[in-house]
Design an enzyme around this catalytic site. Sequence first.
Site: not given
Length: 322
Positions: A180, A239, A268, A287-288
């Site tokens: 939206s 993600r 991962e 993934h930090i």
Amino acid sequence: MKRPKIFITRKCSEQQLQPLYEIADVDMWPEEEIPCPRELLLEKAGDADGLLTMLSDSIDQELLTTAKKLKVVANLAVGFDNIDVQAANENGVVVCNTPDILTDTTADLTFGLILSTARRLMEAANVVKNDQWKSWGPLLLAGHDVHHKTLGIVGMGNIGQAVAKRATGFEMNILYHNRSKNEEAEQRLGATYCTFYELLEKSDFVVCLTPLTTETKELFNKDAFNKMKKSAIFINVSRGAVVNEEDLYDALVSGEIAGAGLDVFLHEPIPSSHPLVSLQNVVALPHIGSASYETRYGMMNLCASNIAAVLNGKDPYTPVRL
């Protein structure tokens, strides 16, 4: 009176979790970088009143069925796609996450990926470290400007707005796509709403910050990459499953897009042999997004506060609501 039991699935700072030690018997998996085995998690959950979990822990129907005493699950993340929230609620289990506290830290990392990928900073650093810098050249490691370019943000939540705020300092044109319209982002940051495909066609940098849902799974696929400019750079800090990694690899190899900065992947951790890691036009991080001392300690403290509140019969600070 018997003290409640809490299981923590990764080694965390005991100082930040102090509120839990004061009210409960706390058991913690001793490894920081090795996930708690599934069998052990099921065993510990079966006797736990509270769980402090990570994104790598699947809190599903199987676990919830065996965890008869469980009252609260606190996820050390803003996301909660690893938890069956509906099943938890049906079993009387409160689910909590850590929103807001990691907004600015993740936005910093996101913009760092934009700059690193566009200006080829990782490649340049390796040239020096590997003793490959032999001379100066007019186009030596030439990259792409960031200032005055068009930034397209898919998912204009709190982190998206924080990234957009940083982009204003680079005098970027800001587009966004969301479920939206976000009037606050439009008024405060000058962002312009557009359709998903319009954003892909017009943006020099496409930043994915959307949560993982049924609708967003593999949202970025061959069709999406074909819509993007050949000079465009794709950034993903949401993600891994929102991207079809094979399609992304093909788009990067064929020159359909210019580069990618990735902090998340489908499975991962990824090995160094992962196809995307082999590409010079990819910056891959482990993934930090929220990994600063201040933020991670704050997330741990919030998880502890949520668990303590529920076990003390109070309302949690940040419950997940469907």
